[in-house]
Motif scaffolding. Structure first.
Motif, PDB file in Angstrom:
ATOM      1  N   GLU A 405       0.902  -1.076   0.076  1.00  0.00           N
ATOM      2  CA  GLU A 405      -0.063  -0.097  -0.086  1.00  0.00           C
ATOM      3  C   GLU A 405       0.757   1.341  -0.011  1.00  0.00           C
ATOM      4  N   ASN A 406       2.086   1.146   0.256  1.00  0.00           N
ATOM      5  CA  ASN A 406       3.141   2.299   0.250  1.00  0.00           C
ATOM      6  C   ASN A 406       3.350   2.733  -1.109  1.00  0.00           C
ATOM      7  N   ASN A 407       3.232   1.778  -2.076  1.00  0.00           N
ATOM      8  CA  ASN A 407       3.135   2.338  -3.592  1.00  0.00           C
ATOM      9  C   ASN A 407       4.624   2.719  -3.855  1.00  0.00           C
ATOM     10  N   VAL A 408       5.612   2.046  -3.079  1.00  0.00           N
ATOM     11  CA  VAL A 408       7.080   2.326  -3.760  1.00  0.00           C
ATOM     12  C   VAL A 408       7.860   1.088  -3.494  1.00  0.00           C
ATOM     13  N   ARG A 409       8.749   1.017  -4.599  1.00  0.00           N
ATOM     14  CA  ARG A 409       9.486  -0.348  -4.444  1.00  0.00           C
ATOM     15  C   ARG A 409      10.888  -0.467  -4.439  1.00  0.00           C
ATOM     16  N   PHE A 410      11.331  -0.600  -3.383  1.00  0.00           N
ATOM     17  CA  PHE A 410      12.583  -0.558  -3.167  1.00  0.00           C
ATOM     18  C   PHE A 410      13.147  -1.487  -1.963  1.00  0.00           C
ATOM     19  N   ASN A 411      14.218  -2.136  -1.701  1.00  0.00           N
ATOM     20  CA  ASN A 411      14.421  -2.788  -0.413  1.00  0.00           C
ATOM     21  C   ASN A 411      15.142  -1.669   0.428  1.00  0.00           C
ATOM     22  N   ILE A 412      14.817  -2.080   1.855  1.00  0.00           N
ATOM     23  CA  ILE A 412      15.139  -1.168   2.806  1.00  0.00           C
ATOM     24  C   ILE A 412      16.206  -1.833   3.862  1.00  0.00           C
ATOM     25  N   ILE A 413      17.372  -1.609   3.944  1.00  0.00           N
ATOM     26  CA  ILE A 413      18.330  -2.165   4.727  1.00  0.00           C
ATOM     27  C   ILE A 413      18.907  -0.988   6.007  1.00  0.00           C
ATOM     28  N   THR A 414      18.756  -1.399   7.153  1.00  0.00           N
ATOM     29  CA  THR A 414      18.863  -0.532   8.102  1.00  0.00           C
ATOM     30  C   THR A 414      19.908  -1.048   9.223  1.00  0.00           C
ATOM     31  N   LYS A 415      20.387   0.002   9.999  1.00  0.00           N
ATOM     32  CA  LYS A 415      21.605  -0.256  10.910  1.00  0.00           C
ATOM     33  C   LYS A 415      21.607   0.801  11.852  1.00  0.00           C
ATOM     34  N   SER A 416      21.792   0.411  13.284  1.00  0.00           N
ATOM     35  CA  SER A 416      21.947   1.478  14.204  1.00  0.00           C
ATOM     36  C   SER A 416      23.184   2.108  14.048  1.00  0.00           C
ATOM     37  N   GLY A 417      23.384   3.453  14.147  1.00  0.00           N
ATOM     38  CA  GLY A 417      24.533   4.187  14.233  1.00  0.00           C
ATOM     39  C   GLY A 417      25.775   3.611  14.504  1.00  0.00           C
ATOM     40  N   GLY A 418      25.905   3.541  15.986  1.00  0.00           N
ATOM     41  CA  GLY A 418      26.978   3.377  16.765  1.00  0.00           C
ATOM     42  C   GLY A 418      27.516   2.067  17.082  1.00  0.00           C
ATOM     43  N   PHE A 419      27.893   0.836  16.248  1.00  0.00           N
ATOM     44  CA  PHE A 419      28.328  -0.310  16.481  1.00  0.00           C
ATOM     45  C   PHE A 419      28.724  -0.719  15.297  1.00  0.00           C
ATOM     46  N   GLY A 420      29.493  -2.197  15.473  1.00  0.00           N
ATOM     47  CA  GLY A 420      29.971  -2.799  14.260  1.00  0.00           C
ATOM     48  C   GLY A 420      31.303  -2.919  14.298  1.00  0.00           C
ATOM     49  N   SER A 421      32.058  -3.776  13.679  1.00  0.00           N
ATOM     50  CA  SER A 421      33.508  -3.861  13.354  1.00  0.00           C
ATOM     51  C   SER A 421      33.791  -2.957  12.256  1.00  0.00           C
ATOM     52  N   GLU A 422      35.189  -2.717  12.152  1.00  0.00           N
ATOM     53  CA  GLU A 422      35.218  -1.494  11.386  1.00  0.00           C
ATOM     54  C   GLU A 422      35.038  -2.140   9.718  1.00  0.00           C
ATOM     55  N   ASP A 423      34.982  -3.480   9.459  1.00  0.00           N
ATOM     56  CA  ASP A 423      34.600  -4.138   8.097  1.00  0.00           C
ATOM     57  C   ASP A 423      33.410  -4.251   8.044  1.00  0.00           C
ATOM     58  N   GLN A 424      32.360  -4.012   9.104  1.00  0.00           N
ATOM     59  CA  GLN A 424      30.880  -4.735   8.900  1.00  0.00           C
ATOM     60  C   GLN A 424      30.104  -4.203   7.779  1.00  0.00           C
ATOM     61  N   ILE A 425      30.216  -2.749   7.270  1.00  0.00           N
ATOM     62  CA  ILE A 425      29.587  -2.274   6.251  1.00  0.00           C
ATOM     63  C   ILE A 425      30.168  -2.780   5.123  1.00  0.00           C
ATOM     64  N   SER A 426      31.713  -2.835   4.850  1.00  0.00           N
ATOM     65  CA  SER A 426      32.460  -3.384   3.658  1.00  0.00           C
ATOM     66  C   SER A 426      31.664  -5.001   3.559  1.00  0.00           C
ATOM     67  N   GLU A 427      31.708  -5.555   4.694  1.00  0.00           N
ATOM     68  CA  GLU A 427      31.024  -6.970   4.639  1.00  0.00           C
ATOM     69  C   GLU A 427      29.525  -6.933   4.002  1.00  0.00           C
ATOM     70  N   LEU A 428      28.672  -6.011   4.526  1.00  0.00           N
ATOM     71  CA  LEU A 428      27.391  -5.892   3.888  1.00  0.00           C
ATOM     72  C   LEU A 428      27.618  -5.540   2.388  1.00  0.00           C
ATOM     73  N   ILE A 429      28.335  -4.684   1.914  1.00  0.00           N
ATOM     74  CA  ILE A 429      28.277  -4.122   0.670  1.00  0.00           C
ATOM     75  C   ILE A 429      28.890  -5.377  -0.001  1.00  0.00           C
ATOM     76  N   SER A 430      29.630  -6.318   0.064  1.00  0.00           N
ATOM     77  CA  SER A 430      30.105  -7.254  -0.428  1.00  0.00           C
ATOM     78  C   SER A 430      28.883  -8.298  -0.911  1.00  0.00           C
ATOM     79  N   LYS A 431      27.944  -8.522   0.069  1.00  0.00           N
ATOM     80  CA  LYS A 431      26.702  -9.205  -0.297  1.00  0.00           C
ATOM     81  C   LYS A 431      25.934  -8.545  -1.343  1.00  0.00           C
ATOM     82  N   LEU A 432      25.911  -7.169  -1.627  1.00  0.00           N
ATOM     83  CA  LEU A 432      25.151  -6.585  -2.541  1.00  0.00           C
ATOM     84  C   LEU A 432      25.879  -6.576  -3.807  1.00  0.00           C
ATOM     85  N   LEU A 433      26.978  -6.612  -3.963  1.00  0.00           N
ATOM     86  CA  LEU A 433      27.578  -6.491  -5.160  1.00  0.00           C
ATOM     87  C   LEU A 433      27.601  -7.707  -5.916  1.00  0.00           C
TER      88      LEU A 433
END
Length: 433
Positions: A405-433
């Motif tokens: 019912e929102n009439n938008v078509r995209f995936n949403i990936i969320t993360k709280s701001g202040g945590f994670g190893s220094e490679d966590q976002i890089s690891e996430l990106i590797s799953k997307l590419l």
């Protein structure tokens, strides 16, 4: 909630104090066959929730109260609204109160409000999330092994960091509060039950727990569920993980989502050191165009508009070259700028119009939103009021979808701001590419 959690006739209800917390506290239920709907803001028409539940009672209903940084007056007003308008939702199920694993927010006051409005006798509080390296010992919250000291934000707290969780909750709530130490948790179930029963009989209203591991969290949940079903459970996504692991599997299957090789836009307003490290790591990736917002330029209308045109130009070039993008602010505003409230509003306004620009092209199929503020602004801009939590991609990183019912078509990936190893976002990106 413990009384009803396995009953089909009763949904699981989570009250979260911010949007990313609403998502990371609920995402593990979907793998057990529970449709998990997160309301980004409280629906003005409560019939929407009733209709959803009528079609499937095996649901997790997550209400984002957005009260982490709220005043006592606003918190009081929020729970007055919840108790009056949503009373029917809580008639057969206690709420679970989701809070920050590092103790941010006015947690004690929120607990007091819920106990009072919902006529719940006492609360059990367990903040740790060991999978994110957040634990508590002797009342000291530790993140990545480093003690978190809240005295700079609360002058009433004693300088001794020990027992700080207990003392903070007692000051905020005005209620008698006690700590169950790791040593007491390490005893057998009967001894722990006896200790908790003794505290309750001495009129303790808030009992908080140390915890070092997943085993500790599971023991805390199982003991409180078994012996104290009338309690209010309060905790981070670490505790909801224990709940989701204990419930019966249901047949619902969440939508399948392919996140690979879809163009993505990564956005963050956070200037937390962890986020800075994540973006530094991303700067070496050739498949991502990095955009840095000049926060100081947003103070005046002329420079605001100039900065908007600059960023839009980079976005257009990125889309033309079919490149993923990462958007962040360059720094905290300079000391010479106007007050923080004004700056925050300008930054939110800027992100809103940039988000509108991004969505207008319908090129980016995944939006990665880091931090509750970022997620709130982007989803409000898109008029997305409720989403379905699909899965936890990495610890604390959640994939969700806007409902049809929102009439938008995209995936949403969320993360709280202040945590994670220094490679966590890089690891996430590797799953997307």
């Amino acid at each position: 909630m413990a009384n009803h959690i396995n009953k089909i006739s009763s949904p699981i209800v989570i009250l979260a104090d911010d949007l990313t917390g609403a998502l990371d506290s609920s995402c593990t239920f979907s793998s057990n066959g529970y449709k998990t709907i997160v309301y980004c803001e409280l629906p003005k028409n409560i019939e929407v929730i009733k209709k959803d539940l009528a079609s499937n009672m095996n649901q997790v209903v997550v209400l984002n109260t957005e009260t982490r940084n709220s005043t006592n007056k606003k918190i009081e007003s929020m729970y007055d609204l919840l108790f009056s308008e949503y009373k029917w939702l809580f008639e057969n199920s206690h709420p679970f109160k989701k809070v920050d694993s590092t103790g941010r927010g006015n947690i004690g006051f929120e607990i007091n409000a819920i106990l009072s409005k919902f006529h719940i006798p006492y609360a059990f509080v367990c903040l740790p999330y060991p999978e994110l390296k957040r634990i508590q010992t002797m009342g000291i919250i530790k993140s990545e092994g480093n003690p978190i000291d809240h005295t700079q934000n609360n002058s009433k707290l004693p300088k001794d960091v020990r027992y700080q969780t207990e003392k903070s909750l007692e000051i905020q709530s005005g209620l008698k509060t006690r700590l169950v130490t790791q040593k007491e948790i390490d005893t057998d179930e009967k001894s722990l039950y006896t200790r908790l029963k003794s505290m309750i009989e001495s009129n303790v209203k808030i009992i908080c727990f140390d915890s070092l591991s997943r085993k500790d969290l599971n023991q805390i949940y199982n003991t409180t569920k078994k012996y104290f079903p009338k309690c209010l459970l309060v905790g981070s996504a670490g505790l909801t993980k224990s709940i989701s692991e204990s419930i019966a599997v249901r047949p619902y299957k969440p939508p399948k989502v392919n996140i690979q090789q879809n163009p993505f836009a990564l956005i963050s307003l956070s200037y937390h050191q962890t986020t800075k490290t994540h973006f530094t790591k991303l700067s070496d990736l050739k498949k991502i165009s990095n955009i840095t917002i000049d926060t100081d330029a947003l103070q005046l209308d002329t420079s605001f508009n100039k900065e908007y045109k600059r960023v839009c130009s980079i976005i257009e070039d990125s889309i033309y070259s079919k490149t993923n993008i990462a958007i962040k602010q360059n720094k905290q505003p300079s000391l010479g700028t106007k007050n923080k409230s004004f700056t925050s509003k300008r930054l939110h306004k800027f992100l809103s119009i940039i988000s509108t620009k991004l969505m207008s092209y319908d090129f980016y199929k995944t939006f990665i939103l880091i931090g509750g503020d970022t997620a709130n602004v982007v989803l409000k801009t898109a008029s997305i009021r409720k989403i379905e939590a699909i899965e936890e991609i990495l610890p604390g990183i959640i994939l969700s979808l806007p409902l049809p019912e929102n009439n938008v078509r995209f995936n949403i990936i969320t993360k709280s701001g202040g945590f994670g190893s220094e490679d966590q976002i890089s690891e996430l990106i590797s799953k997307l590419l």
